[in-house]
Design a protein around this motif. Structure first.
Motif, PDB file in Angstrom:
ATOM      1  N   ASN A  12       0.806  -1.221   0.000  1.00 29.81           N
ATOM      2  CA  ASN A  12       0.000   0.000   0.000  1.00 29.81           C
ATOM      3  C   ASN A  12       0.843   1.277   0.000  1.00 29.81           C
ATOM      4  OD1 ASN A  12       0.738   0.026   2.776  1.00 29.81           O
ATOM      5  ND2 ASN A  12      -1.222   0.890   3.383  1.00 29.81           N
ATOM      6  N   LEU A  13       2.122   1.158  -0.248  1.00 32.59           N
ATOM      7  CA  LEU A  13       2.976   2.337  -0.376  1.00 32.59           C
ATOM      8  C   LEU A  13       3.611   2.356  -1.758  1.00 32.59           C
ATOM      9  CD1 LEU A  13       4.850   2.391   3.056  1.00 32.59           C
ATOM     10  CD2 LEU A  13       2.871   3.758   2.362  1.00 32.59           C
ATOM     11  N   GLY A  14       3.847   3.552  -2.270  1.00 34.30           N
ATOM     12  CA  GLY A  14       4.488   3.676  -3.575  1.00 34.30           C
ATOM     13  C   GLY A  14       3.585   3.170  -4.682  1.00 34.30           C
ATOM     14  N   ALA A  15       4.185   2.623  -5.711  1.00 38.01           N
ATOM     15  CA  ALA A  15       3.453   2.071  -6.855  1.00 38.01           C
ATOM     16  C   ALA A  15       3.041   0.647  -6.505  1.00 38.01           C
ATOM     17  CB  ALA A  15       4.314   2.120  -8.108  1.00 38.01           C
ATOM     18  N   ALA A  16       2.035   0.520  -5.635  1.00 36.61           N
ATOM     19  CA  ALA A  16       1.672  -0.763  -5.036  1.00 36.61           C
ATOM     20  C   ALA A  16       1.318  -1.828  -6.073  1.00 36.61           C
ATOM     21  CB  ALA A  16       0.527  -0.567  -4.049  1.00 36.61           C
ATOM     22  N   ARG A  17       0.513  -1.469  -7.053  1.00 34.92           N
ATOM     23  CA  ARG A  17       0.099  -2.452  -8.060  1.00 34.92           C
ATOM     24  C   ARG A  17       1.310  -2.988  -8.826  1.00 34.92           C
ATOM     25  NH1 ARG A  17      -5.300  -1.827 -11.493  1.00 34.92           N
ATOM     26  NH2 ARG A  17      -5.337  -3.894 -12.401  1.00 34.92           N
ATOM     27  N   ALA A  73      13.056 -16.810   1.448  1.00 23.62           N
ATOM     28  CA  ALA A  73      12.954 -16.326   0.066  1.00 23.62           C
ATOM     29  C   ALA A  73      11.939 -15.188  -0.022  1.00 23.62           C
ATOM     30  CB  ALA A  73      12.562 -17.471  -0.870  1.00 23.62           C
ATOM     31  N   LEU A  74      10.814 -15.315   0.678  1.00 21.63           N
ATOM     32  CA  LEU A  74       9.792 -14.265   0.667  1.00 21.63           C
ATOM     33  C   LEU A  74      10.332 -12.987   1.301  1.00 21.63           C
ATOM     34  CD1 LEU A  74       6.611 -16.306   1.717  1.00 21.63           C
ATOM     35  CD2 LEU A  74       7.381 -15.721  -0.590  1.00 21.63           C
ATOM     36  N   GLN A  75      11.045 -13.119   2.404  1.00 20.63           N
ATOM     37  CA  GLN A  75      11.605 -11.941   3.069  1.00 20.63           C
ATOM     38  C   GLN A  75      12.676 -11.273   2.217  1.00 20.63           C
ATOM     39  OE1 GLN A  75      12.613 -13.629   6.910  1.00 20.63           O
ATOM     40  NE2 GLN A  75      10.599 -13.114   7.733  1.00 20.63           N
ATOM     41  N   LYS A  76      13.425 -12.063   1.467  1.00 15.88           N
ATOM     42  CA  LYS A  76      14.425 -11.505   0.549  1.00 15.88           C
ATOM     43  C   LYS A  76      13.747 -10.660  -0.533  1.00 15.88           C
ATOM     44  CE  LYS A  76      16.276 -13.830  -2.863  1.00 15.88           C
ATOM     45  NZ  LYS A  76      16.938 -14.830  -3.671  1.00 15.88           N
ATOM     46  N   ILE A  77      12.637 -11.153  -1.065  1.00 19.02           N
ATOM     47  CA  ILE A  77      11.897 -10.409  -2.081  1.00 19.02           C
ATOM     48  C   ILE A  77      11.315  -9.125  -1.475  1.00 19.02           C
ATOM     49  CG2 ILE A  77       9.867 -10.457  -3.608  1.00 19.02           C
ATOM     50  CD1 ILE A  77      10.449 -13.515  -3.968  1.00 19.02           C
ATOM     51  N   GLU A  78      10.781  -9.217  -0.262  1.00 18.44           N
ATOM     52  CA  GLU A  78      10.265  -8.023   0.413  1.00 18.44           C
ATOM     53  C   GLU A  78      11.354  -6.962   0.562  1.00 18.44           C
ATOM     54  OE1 GLU A  78       6.823  -9.684   3.470  1.00 18.44           O
ATOM     55  OE2 GLU A  78       8.886  -9.530   4.185  1.00 18.44           O
ATOM     56  N   LEU A  79      12.516  -7.381   1.020  1.00 19.12           N
ATOM     57  CA  LEU A  79      13.631  -6.440   1.210  1.00 19.12           C
ATOM     58  C   LEU A  79      14.050  -5.805  -0.110  1.00 19.12           C
ATOM     59  CD1 LEU A  79      15.833  -8.260   3.862  1.00 19.12           C
ATOM     60  CD2 LEU A  79      14.542  -6.136   4.153  1.00 19.12           C
ATOM     61  N   HIS A  80      14.048  -6.607  -1.167  1.00 15.29           N
ATOM     62  CA  HIS A  80      14.396  -6.108  -2.500  1.00 15.29           C
ATOM     63  C   HIS A  80      13.464  -4.957  -2.911  1.00 15.29           C
ATOM     64  CE1 HIS A  80      15.612  -6.117  -6.715  1.00 15.29           C
ATOM     65  NE2 HIS A  80      14.343  -6.247  -7.043  1.00 15.29           N
ATOM     66  N   HIS A  81      12.234  -5.003  -2.420  1.00 12.35           N
ATOM     67  CA  HIS A  81      11.244  -3.980  -2.759  1.00 12.35           C
ATOM     68  C   HIS A  81      11.089  -2.930  -1.654  1.00 12.35           C
ATOM     69  CE1 HIS A  81       9.929  -5.659  -6.577  1.00 12.35           C
ATOM     70  NE2 HIS A  81      10.115  -6.837  -6.021  1.00 12.35           N
ATOM     71  N   GLY A  82      12.093  -2.832  -0.783  1.00 14.45           N
ATOM     72  CA  GLY A  82      12.137  -1.751   0.193  1.00 14.45           C
ATOM     73  C   GLY A  82      11.314  -1.956   1.446  1.00 14.45           C
ATOM     74  N   ARG A  83      10.952  -3.190   1.762  1.00 19.31           N
ATOM     75  CA  ARG A  83      10.144  -3.452   2.960  1.00 19.31           C
ATOM     76  C   ARG A  83      10.890  -3.038   4.220  1.00 19.31           C
ATOM     77  NH1 ARG A  83       6.036  -7.065   5.167  1.00 19.31           N
ATOM     78  NH2 ARG A  83       5.782  -6.212   7.249  1.00 19.31           N
TER      79      ARG A  83
END
Length: 158
Positions: A12-17, A73-83
């Motif tokens: 829900n932040l940035g370009a969420a879609r 793996a999921l947390q790595k992807i989240e971090l990649h997207h600035g989580r």
């Protein structure tokens, strides 16, 4: 061995879609993960949180990863997207939740499967129903559980 798992995706932040779409691509590219089905996108109001509406979906995958490896793996992807995790239920650039991992039940300090609040969230239940039919969780059928969440704002996106 290939395990069927379900992943909840939301932002829900940035370009969420666009972030959710990119995360699906990242998920499909991850070794040990094969993307099987993806539900349509939905917009949902934040629950126990603030900020703009979320973009949500659910993906089913086949994986050779253990639950802990899949979570990593999921947390790595989240971090990649600035989580970032400044506080519980903070607005986020990307949230990936391991909802179901085969029929396994797991409760460790790091991971609980099935996801402990999925049965209370229309933004998980509706997309899960879209790709898994009227699956039954321990709390009831998806149709029954969705009926209990009908007051939550959830809208399909074009």
């Amino acid at each position: 061995m290939s395990i069927l798992a379900h992943i909840g995706l939301g932002a829900n932040l940035g370009a969420a879609r666009e972030t959710v779409q990119a995360a699906l691509n990242d998920l499909a590219a991850e070794p040990g993960i094969e993307l099987v089905k993806v539900a349509p996108l939905y917009s949902s109001a934040p629950i126990d949180s603030s900020g703009p509406n979320y973009i949500n979906t659910v993906a089913s995958i086949h994986t050779s990863l253990s639950p802990e490896q899949l979570l990593a793996a999921l947390q790595k992807i989240e971090l990649h997207h600035g989580r970032e995790r400044p506080y519980v239920n903070a607005p986020r650039t990307l949230d990936l939740d391991l909802l179901l991992y085969d029929k396994i039940t797991l409760n460790t300090p790091m991971l609980t499967i099935p996801h402990p609040r999925m049965h209370l969230r229309a933004f998980v239940l509706q997309p899960l129903r879209d790709i898994a039919g009227n699956m039954t969780l321990s709390q009831g059928s998806l149709d029954t559980l969705l009926g209990q969440c009908k007051d939550q704002g959830l809208s399909p996106l074009p």
